[in-house]
Design a protein around this motif. Sequence first.
Motif, short mmCIF file in Angstrom:
data_model
loop_
_atom_site.label_atom_id
_atom_site.label_comp_id
_atom_site.label_asym_id
_atom_site.label_seq_id
_atom_site.Cartn_x
_atom_site.Cartn_y
_atom_site.Cartn_z
N GLY A 210 -8.58 28.80 -4.10
CA GLY A 210 -7.78 27.56 -4.36
C GLY A 210 -7.19 26.99 -3.27
N GLU A 211 -6.70 27.73 -2.11
CA GLU A 211 -6.29 27.02 -1.19
C GLU A 211 -7.20 26.24 -0.30
N GLU A 212 -8.72 26.64 -0.30
CA GLU A 212 -9.67 25.87 0.22
C GLU A 212 -9.98 24.62 -0.57
N GLN A 213 -9.95 24.67 -1.86
CA GLN A 213 -10.06 23.47 -2.47
C GLN A 213 -9.08 22.67 -2.67
N LEU A 214 -7.86 23.11 -2.40
CA LEU A 214 -6.59 22.12 -2.38
C LEU A 214 -6.65 21.12 -1.24
N ARG A 215 -7.10 21.64 0.03
CA ARG A 215 -7.23 20.92 1.00
C ARG A 215 -8.24 19.50 0.74
N LYS A 216 -9.45 20.20 -0.01
CA LYS A 216 -10.53 19.23 -0.05
C LYS A 216 -9.96 17.99 -1.11
N ASN A 217 -9.40 18.77 -2.31
CA ASN A 217 -8.94 17.84 -3.30
C ASN A 217 -7.99 16.94 -3.16
N LEU A 218 -7.05 17.14 -2.22
CA LEU A 218 -5.74 16.47 -1.68
C LEU A 218 -6.37 15.07 -0.73
N THR A 219 -7.33 15.51 0.03
CA THR A 219 -8.18 14.34 0.69
C THR A 219 -8.88 13.41 -0.10
N SER B 97 0.77 -1.22 -0.01
CA SER B 97 0.03 0.06 0.10
C SER B 97 0.81 1.34 0.11
N LEU B 98 1.74 1.18 0.75
CA LEU B 98 2.94 2.53 0.71
C LEU B 98 3.36 2.63 -0.47
N GLN B 99 3.69 1.53 -1.19
CA GLN B 99 4.59 1.56 -2.43
C GLN B 99 3.75 2.02 -3.50
N VAL B 100 2.29 1.71 -3.57
CA VAL B 100 1.41 2.16 -4.45
C VAL B 100 1.18 3.79 -4.18
N LEU B 101 1.03 4.10 -3.03
CA LEU B 101 0.72 5.59 -2.61
C LEU B 101 1.97 6.32 -3.05
N ARG B 102 3.37 5.85 -2.74
CA ARG B 102 4.43 6.42 -3.16
C ARG B 102 4.65 6.83 -4.53
N ASP B 103 4.25 5.75 -5.41
CA ASP B 103 4.43 5.90 -6.77
C ASP B 103 3.20 6.88 -7.37
N SER B 104 1.94 6.80 -6.72
CA SER B 104 0.87 7.36 -7.20
C SER B 104 0.99 8.91 -6.52
N ALA B 105 1.52 9.30 -5.54
CA ALA B 105 1.55 10.48 -4.79
C ALA B 105 1.86 11.64 -5.84
N PRO B 106 2.55 11.67 -6.74
CA PRO B 106 2.87 12.90 -7.57
C PRO B 106 1.69 13.04 -8.50
N ASP B 107 1.22 11.72 -8.85
CA ASP B 107 -0.16 12.04 -9.79
C ASP B 107 -1.25 12.72 -9.06
N ALA B 108 -1.50 12.14 -7.88
CA ALA B 108 -2.51 12.66 -7.18
C ALA B 108 -2.39 13.88 -6.79
N LEU B 109 -1.12 14.55 -6.38
CA LEU B 109 -0.97 15.76 -5.85
C LEU B 109 -1.14 16.67 -7.25
N ALA B 110 -0.79 16.43 -8.39
CA ALA B 110 -0.74 17.17 -9.50
C ALA B 110 -2.47 17.15 -9.81
N ARG B 111 -3.13 16.45 -9.83
CA ARG B 111 -4.55 16.25 -10.20
C ARG B 111 -5.20 17.41 -9.27
N ALA B 112 -4.80 17.24 -7.70
CA ALA B 112 -5.21 17.93 -6.81
C ALA B 112 -5.16 19.36 -7.20
N LEU B 113 -3.85 19.77 -7.50
CA LEU B 113 -3.34 21.15 -7.81
C LEU B 113 -4.30 21.55 -9.03
N ASN B 114 -4.46 20.77 -10.14
CA ASN B 114 -5.18 21.28 -11.23
C ASN B 114 -6.46 21.62 -10.84
N ARG B 115 -7.00 20.79 -10.22
CA ARG B 115 -8.57 20.83 -9.94
C ARG B 115 -8.67 22.13 -9.07
N SER B 116 -7.80 22.47 -8.11
CA SER B 116 -8.09 23.51 -7.13
C SER B 116 -7.54 24.84 -8.01
#
Length: 176
Positions: free
Chosen positions: A161-170, A15-34
């Motif tokens: 943007g900052e308000e939405q970033l918290r929600k999108n990251l979660t 699970s940690l390995q999956v999250l580690r590999d997917s974390a940058p993708d998830a962060l990028a998606r959250a940033l773009n949506r925010s």
Amino acid sequence: MNVTLNLDMRQIRRSLQVLRDSAPDALARALNRSRDSARTVMVRAVAGDMKLLQKDVRGNVRTDDARPNRLVATMSASLKRIPLIKFKATQFKAGVKATAGGSRKLYPGTFTARMRTGHEGVFTRRRKGGKRVGRLQIDELHGPSIGHVFDKHAPAAMARGEEQLRKNLTHEFRRV
């Protein structure tokens, strides 16, 4: 009575390995949506302030997406001046009235025209020696640019943007 907890470390590591590999993708998606949420706030505010249609403002607000290898999402406004026809320009005998700069103003000696290409605008004829002579070339008139009003509304957009970033990251981390 004894209670024992057994943890399957292989599953946790996986699970940690999956999250580690997917974390940058998830962060990028959250940033773009925010950033897109912040852009919506910015477009509405600038359009209301300049008395323009939102579609005319949206076309002048540029965005760059975040990517997994570059976790920065940006939004900027063009300094290119908006054609005067976009400011609710109407033709009168004395010239054209438009709402550029906050209040309705008459631009004497101007006219609206549609070119063969379909482009519509507010134009004025060039003058020779201070006088209008024959059929000289025409120049299109422009109002202010979006970039000059952009900074005024940046704090509200950043807050959204900052308000939405918290929600999108979660959301994105739960999704992963």
